[in-house]
Scaffold this motif. Sequence first.
Motif, short mmCIF file in Angstrom:
data_model
loop_
_atom_site.label_atom_id
_atom_site.label_comp_id
_atom_site.label_asym_id
_atom_site.label_seq_id
_atom_site.Cartn_x
_atom_site.Cartn_y
_atom_site.Cartn_z
N TYR A 258 0.83 -1.21 0.00
CA TYR A 258 0.00 0.00 0.00
C TYR A 258 0.87 1.26 0.00
O TYR A 258 0.56 2.24 -0.69
N TYR A 261 2.18 2.16 -3.56
CA TYR A 261 1.23 2.86 -4.41
C TYR A 261 0.92 4.27 -3.89
O TYR A 261 0.79 5.22 -4.67
N SER A 262 0.81 4.42 -2.59
CA SER A 262 0.49 5.75 -2.06
C SER A 262 1.66 6.71 -2.25
O SER A 262 1.45 7.92 -2.39
N LEU A 265 1.12 8.13 -5.65
CA LEU A 265 -0.05 9.01 -5.70
C LEU A 265 0.17 10.30 -4.91
O LEU A 265 -0.34 11.36 -5.31
N SER A 316 -1.15 7.22 -15.63
CA SER A 316 -0.67 6.29 -14.61
C SER A 316 -1.47 4.99 -14.61
O SER A 316 -0.91 3.91 -14.40
N MET A 320 0.97 1.64 -15.32
CA MET A 320 1.41 1.01 -14.07
C MET A 320 1.63 -0.50 -14.23
O MET A 320 2.68 -1.03 -13.84
N TYR A 332 3.95 -6.59 -6.12
CA TYR A 332 3.13 -5.37 -6.20
C TYR A 332 2.12 -5.47 -7.34
O TYR A 332 1.00 -4.97 -7.22
N ILE A 336 -2.49 -4.79 -8.15
CA ILE A 336 -2.62 -3.61 -9.00
C ILE A 336 -3.99 -2.95 -8.87
O ILE A 336 -4.12 -1.74 -9.01
N PHE A 339 -4.25 -0.01 -6.57
CA PHE A 339 -3.83 1.26 -7.18
C PHE A 339 -4.97 1.89 -7.97
O PHE A 339 -5.24 3.09 -7.83
N HIS A 340 -5.65 1.10 -8.77
CA HIS A 340 -6.76 1.63 -9.56
C HIS A 340 -7.89 2.11 -8.65
O HIS A 340 -8.57 3.10 -8.96
N ALA A 396 -8.29 1.86 0.40
CA ALA A 396 -8.47 2.59 -0.85
C ALA A 396 -9.89 3.13 -0.95
O ALA A 396 -10.11 4.29 -1.35
#
Length: 442
Positions: A258, A261-262, A265, A316, A320, A332, A336, A339-340, A396
């Motif tokens: 996590y 991905y953060s 972002l 992105s 990704m 990772y 995925i 992330f989306h 998320a």
Amino acid sequence: MKRSRLVDLLMRPAVAGTMSALILRVLTLASRFLLSLLLARMLTPAEMGEYGLLTAVLAFALLAIGLEFYSYTLREMVPATPERRIRIIVDQIALCIGALLAIGVVVGGATFAGVFPARLAPWFLLLLVTEHVSLEATRILIITSRPVRAYVGVFLRGGIWVYAIALLMFTTPSTRTLETVLAWWALGGVAAVGFSAVSLSDLPWRGLGECRPDWRAIRQGLRTARPFMLTAGGALVISYVDRFVINEFVGRDALGIYTFYSTILIGMLSLGASVSHQFLPKVIAGHAAGAQAYRAALRSFFWSMLALASGAMIFSGLVMRPMLAALGLSVYASSIWVFHAMLPGIFLRMMADVPSYALYAARSDKYLLLCNLGSAVVSTVLNLLLVPRIGIYGAALAGGVASTVLFVSLMALAFRKVSGNGGERSAADAVGLPTDPDMLYP
């Protein structure tokens, strides 16, 4: 002839300064993206999770040590003489030392109780000092009209060491540790502090020994900064509370995924905030000029931010998965969809800058405070409810809902303010800076 005119244009001080600041900013933002890939490649997910917790605690500690006092001091510095500016800096140093001692006691107690890892405590305190001093120096350079030097400091603090450590880790496997990352991060902060000290050497520092803290002014500044501190605290909760909840209920490996991905972002948030800061003077000037100019500035801001946020999200989202496959980051890539799921929330956080700055220019600090604190409560409650049940996907989802609440509430209040804007202010009426995007760390 055309080439000569182009060269002349680029050589103008204002254009050259703007281009230099932009290039430095892009390099700094690119380094954050590189850092996330580097950590994912070189560290285990559990170590990545430990890094995510450390940076989250650092963000809150920086708020505690700074107390958003700069929102008061910068307003005072703009019209001040050089001698007066030194006195203001002395007040800020006194407050910083007191806050740092208090944080040191807390960290020491947490380390003794086993809550904070002892091997990371010295690095944490060193980073806290270098980050705070360099961040405050950057703000002073900006307010004293030296933006290029300010962004050089930002690049030293958060950019150049990433490129150096990437080369080191690829060539020397023994350096692929979290402690190495923290050591180079601290080194970058020290370099930024040194550069800022040289850049500010023209101030009358010889009179520093004769200055004494003005505790009355400090108390007044803290009263002024209080709503900004609470607003910034709400923003940090939205950004980081999920990490603590994931660590508690899911585990350090999941937190590492996590955090990866953060990290990316939050870099996008910083990109959006950099663009937002370019529009802030126009929005403030528009509010001072009247309703029509105010709406025109916000309209231009909205469409520019919409184009940036949409482009960043689409790009992105498309690259990704193939990028993770190319780098062999299968751990990772298997998550995925987290992330989306996070993308809509970040999109709304970026777009929320428009109504935030509309309210900020109108000095509607109370509205900003209520919206940020309300969204922080929503984020905390949803994380506690969802993460134990559905893991990092719950985090998320909680972030997306909190960002929606923030954006919708700010838009509703800003629309009311724009529709009824009749209270013009003088352009000389000083307005402080909003929360610095560099307060958000990976």
